[in-house]
Design a protein around this motif. Sequence first.
Motif, PDB file in Angstrom:
ATOM      1  N   PHE A  27       3.185   6.611  -9.716  1.00  0.00           N
ATOM      2  CA  PHE A  27       2.864   6.226  -8.339  1.00  0.00           C
ATOM      3  C   PHE A  27       3.426   4.826  -8.112  1.00  0.00           C
ATOM      4  O   PHE A  27       2.873   3.838  -8.568  1.00  0.00           O
ATOM      5  CB  PHE A  27       1.341   6.236  -8.168  1.00  0.00           C
ATOM      6  CG  PHE A  27       0.896   6.333  -6.736  1.00  0.00           C
ATOM      7  CD1 PHE A  27       0.579   5.202  -6.020  1.00  0.00           C
ATOM      8  CD2 PHE A  27       0.788   7.563  -6.118  1.00  0.00           C
ATOM      9  CE1 PHE A  27       0.145   5.288  -4.720  1.00  0.00           C
ATOM     10  CE2 PHE A  27       0.353   7.657  -4.813  1.00  0.00           C
ATOM     11  CZ  PHE A  27       0.030   6.523  -4.116  1.00  0.00           C
ATOM     12  N   ARG A  28       4.539   4.729  -7.469  1.00  0.00           N
ATOM     13  CA  ARG A  28       5.210   3.439  -7.322  1.00  0.00           C
ATOM     14  C   ARG A  28       4.754   2.743  -6.045  1.00  0.00           C
ATOM     15  O   ARG A  28       4.590   3.351  -4.998  1.00  0.00           O
ATOM     16  CB  ARG A  28       6.732   3.629  -7.294  1.00  0.00           C
ATOM     17  CG  ARG A  28       7.257   4.224  -8.593  1.00  0.00           C
ATOM     18  CD  ARG A  28       8.765   4.422  -8.549  1.00  0.00           C
ATOM     19  NE  ARG A  28       9.251   5.026  -9.779  1.00  0.00           N
ATOM     20  CZ  ARG A  28       9.549   4.348 -10.867  1.00  0.00           C
ATOM     21  NH1 ARG A  28       9.419   3.051 -10.880  1.00  0.00           N
ATOM     22  NH2 ARG A  28       9.974   4.960 -11.955  1.00  0.00           N
ATOM     23  N   TYR A  29       4.534   1.467  -6.165  1.00  0.00           N
ATOM     24  CA  TYR A  29       4.135   0.647  -5.023  1.00  0.00           C
ATOM     25  C   TYR A  29       5.356  -0.130  -4.542  1.00  0.00           C
ATOM     26  O   TYR A  29       5.836  -1.031  -5.207  1.00  0.00           O
ATOM     27  CB  TYR A  29       3.038  -0.342  -5.425  1.00  0.00           C
ATOM     28  CG  TYR A  29       1.766   0.328  -5.844  1.00  0.00           C
ATOM     29  CD1 TYR A  29       1.552   0.657  -7.185  1.00  0.00           C
ATOM     30  CD2 TYR A  29       0.792   0.648  -4.911  1.00  0.00           C
ATOM     31  CE1 TYR A  29       0.386   1.269  -7.573  1.00  0.00           C
ATOM     32  CE2 TYR A  29      -0.379   1.255  -5.300  1.00  0.00           C
ATOM     33  CZ  TYR A  29      -0.577   1.562  -6.632  1.00  0.00           C
ATOM     34  OH  TYR A  29      -1.736   2.170  -7.013  1.00  0.00           O
ATOM     35  N   ALA A  30       5.837   0.235  -3.390  1.00  0.00           N
ATOM     36  CA  ALA A  30       6.974  -0.471  -2.771  1.00  0.00           C
ATOM     37  C   ALA A  30       8.138  -0.604  -3.746  1.00  0.00           C
ATOM     38  O   ALA A  30       8.785  -1.642  -3.837  1.00  0.00           O
ATOM     39  CB  ALA A  30       6.537  -1.852  -2.281  1.00  0.00           C
ATOM     40  N   GLY A  31       8.368   0.477  -4.487  1.00  0.00           N
ATOM     41  CA  GLY A  31       9.522   0.475  -5.383  1.00  0.00           C
ATOM     42  C   GLY A  31       9.289  -0.191  -6.708  1.00  0.00           C
ATOM     43  O   GLY A  31      10.155  -0.198  -7.564  1.00  0.00           O
ATOM     44  N   SER A  32       8.111  -0.787  -6.940  1.00  0.00           N
ATOM     45  CA  SER A  32       7.875  -1.480  -8.196  1.00  0.00           C
ATOM     46  C   SER A  32       7.556  -0.477  -9.294  1.00  0.00           C
ATOM     47  O   SER A  32       7.046   0.610  -9.040  1.00  0.00           O
ATOM     48  CB  SER A  32       6.713  -2.464  -8.044  1.00  0.00           C
ATOM     49  OG  SER A  32       5.541  -1.759  -7.718  1.00  0.00           O
ATOM     50  N   GLY A  55       2.025   5.230 -17.887  1.00  0.00           N
ATOM     51  CA  GLY A  55       1.367   6.023 -16.854  1.00  0.00           C
ATOM     52  C   GLY A  55       0.733   5.152 -15.788  1.00  0.00           C
ATOM     53  O   GLY A  55       0.512   3.955 -15.976  1.00  0.00           O
ATOM     54  N   PRO A  56       0.393   5.746 -14.664  1.00  0.00           N
ATOM     55  CA  PRO A  56      -0.177   4.992 -13.546  1.00  0.00           C
ATOM     56  C   PRO A  56      -1.661   4.708 -13.735  1.00  0.00           C
ATOM     57  O   PRO A  56      -2.360   5.408 -14.466  1.00  0.00           O
ATOM     58  CB  PRO A  56       0.044   5.927 -12.353  1.00  0.00           C
ATOM     59  CG  PRO A  56       0.024   7.303 -12.968  1.00  0.00           C
ATOM     60  CD  PRO A  56       0.631   7.163 -14.334  1.00  0.00           C
ATOM     61  N   ARG A  57      -2.138   3.657 -13.063  1.00  0.00           N
ATOM     62  CA  ARG A  57      -3.548   3.286 -13.117  1.00  0.00           C
ATOM     63  C   ARG A  57      -4.338   3.839 -11.927  1.00  0.00           C
ATOM     64  O   ARG A  57      -5.566   3.804 -11.940  1.00  0.00           O
ATOM     65  CB  ARG A  57      -3.680   1.751 -13.122  1.00  0.00           C
ATOM     66  CG  ARG A  57      -3.208   1.084 -14.390  1.00  0.00           C
ATOM     67  CD  ARG A  57      -4.175   1.260 -15.522  1.00  0.00           C
ATOM     68  NE  ARG A  57      -5.359   0.425 -15.401  1.00  0.00           N
ATOM     69  CZ  ARG A  57      -6.387   0.484 -16.243  1.00  0.00           C
ATOM     70  NH1 ARG A  57      -6.383   1.352 -17.221  1.00  0.00           N
ATOM     71  NH2 ARG A  57      -7.432  -0.312 -16.083  1.00  0.00           N
ATOM     72  N   TRP A  58      -3.638   4.330 -10.921  1.00  0.00           N
ATOM     73  CA  TRP A  58      -4.351   4.697  -9.700  1.00  0.00           C
ATOM     74  C   TRP A  58      -5.381   5.828  -9.879  1.00  0.00           C
ATOM     75  O   TRP A  58      -6.420   5.819  -9.193  1.00  0.00           O
ATOM     76  CB  TRP A  58      -3.371   5.056  -8.579  1.00  0.00           C
ATOM     77  CG  TRP A  58      -2.577   6.317  -8.778  1.00  0.00           C
ATOM     78  CD1 TRP A  58      -1.330   6.422  -9.310  1.00  0.00           C
ATOM     79  CD2 TRP A  58      -2.989   7.647  -8.454  1.00  0.00           C
ATOM     80  NE1 TRP A  58      -0.937   7.736  -9.348  1.00  0.00           N
ATOM     81  CE2 TRP A  58      -1.938   8.507  -8.820  1.00  0.00           C
ATOM     82  CE3 TRP A  58      -4.136   8.198  -7.891  1.00  0.00           C
ATOM     83  CZ2 TRP A  58      -2.000   9.887  -8.649  1.00  0.00           C
ATOM     84  CZ3 TRP A  58      -4.217   9.577  -7.722  1.00  0.00           C
ATOM     85  CH2 TRP A  58      -3.148  10.399  -8.095  1.00  0.00           C
TER      86      TRP A  58
END
Length: 672
Positions: A27-32, A55-58
């Motif tokens: 899950f990328r935040y603004a391309g990060s 892996g993502p933290r969301w």
Amino acid sequence: MDTIFLAIVFLPLIGAMLAGLFGTAVFRYAGSAPPQIAVHEDDDDGHGHHHAYDGPRWPMMLTTGILVFVALLSWYAFFDVTAGNVYKVTVAEWVRSGKLVATWALRIDTLSAVMLVVVTTVSALVHIYSLGYMAHDPHQPRFFAYLSLFTFAMLMLVTSDNLLQMFFGWEGVGLASYLLIGFWYTRPSANAAAIKAFVVNRVGDFGFALGIFATFALFGSIEFDTLFAAAPEMAGKTVPFLSWQVDALTLICLLLFMGAMGKSAQFLLHTWLPDAMEGPTPVSALIHAATMVTAGVFLVTRMSPFYELAPLAQQAVVFIGAVTAFFAATVGLVQNDIKRVIAYSTCSQLGYMFAALGVGAYGAGMFHLFTHAYFKALLFLGAGSVIHAMSDEQDIWRMGGLFPYLKKTWAMMLIGTLALTGFPLTAGYFSKDAIIEAAFAAHTPMGTFAFWLLVIAAFFTAFYSWRLMFVVFHGKSRASRETLARVHDSPPVMLVPLYVLAAGALFAGWLFKDAFIGEKAAEFWGKAIYLAADNDVMEAMHHVPGWVKAAPFVMMVGGLALAFLFYIVAPSLPEALARAFRPVYLFLLNKWYFDELYDRIFVRPAFAIGRFLWRKVDQKTIDGLGPDGVSARVLDVSTWASRMQSGYVYHYAFAMLLGVAGLVTYLMVRGG
């Protein structure tokens, strides 16, 4: 309010689905790029070497945020409902088959509101705690999805408006517990424990299902309002059962209680609970301390209009509850795994709750459920903090002298221990003592039997609780230098939930005693709990003799003093006592040999029958006469026929000559 109740129940399901289905997606935040998380490579122990986990933290944050929000909504709803408001929120028409109609509706009264608060509060704190405890696990999204799925199933159970809806939630928590107990599926012991929990619960659930069938057969409905209104008319009526005429309501109540025995790990169906400690410690706190195992207590309390009219079933509940409290307390005396000690404590305290329900003190039973959730979850999460600090060590005899290293954890577990043992003015003091007084106030042979067993269990509870504290935190350290060098208190994300639970363990009893069991109890519970006209236990328990009220305190002090003598003053005494009474010690250490007994009576015969059916019936008979037999005969015939095809003309001529001779002989005989 309808929207609030729908949000409370269904938001955890949404969180579970999002985390479970999409949790491994980046899950990328603004391309990060997603954050890098250090985790363990899963191995046979469920833990292993560190490596980078991208892996993502969301998923963890989403499910935790949802549960915190839902817990706040539940507290708001609790104060609204206990002010006298009762709600029924229809979700959809669910089942319609002939006379069977089951509407999916949320039944919100005081009983539901209490359970909503317990389930969502403990679940939210466990979610927060798990952010730290599971920070090094590569399967965090799956873990948090399972936690939220369990929470949804439990919420469906406690808000059910009919028996089928309750059974849906009942089986849902069973599934979630199977997934969570076996979360570290690379460990054979975790898989075995998950299967054991699932199978033992199926035994109880079979009784629960039969109880639902019997209820529908006799009442023509499974909706609570209809059942409770018709219950008085059914009192005293009998039905044929296995060639006997039995009381209808007694039969239904005993079958339903069979389901409660399985889910709440009561005597005879208790064997799954200690093994369930194979799951991660937050699972133990959520499922096996505060929520799932209390489903049976909730079921019996919800069906109080039936049990009040079935005194024989009530006596069975008292007997099983008292025996469970005593049995589990005796086994807890000698356990060496930090989590198993607390697990048997849970089993014992559930026995207290059922003893209260059986004598008609439903408010006292639910009060102990309410307070127990806080101090038992506190003890489990405190034990998790110790295990986390000790590099996953769970044997208390490999600990010792940890107080200087884990002062905050020690303080939290001390509060939990004080509450569990019934130290004055803590939560357990108000709720556990109330149950003991109610058992005496019942003035029935079974109530008196329960009273004495519960008092003795209180002594054992104090002893094994303080034994745990002294062996783990005091005395000489038995851990290696390498382990002690790494020991430190848990991070704030794990300690904050402990602080909240500690506040509940200290103050929940004092704050809510008047509402649950005091002067305001009748107004507080309203119509959520039904009491027969001759049931005055809740009033009589406040007027028992002084020695009855003092008995639990005396037992608590006695257990503390004996534990102090054994593990601080003279540490050689326990070993000498174990040698002197070795048969008794081994009997308790092996949990009254129930696992061995069940293995001999049920498991081995089942395997023997399975092997017989497989080898003799399936392989030799069915396959031998069926597919294997036919194919073998075809092969024989084809082999024989192929040998006839030699390729020599004189062989074929000889065969033709034999055929002609045979034909001529047949015609001559026929003509003659």
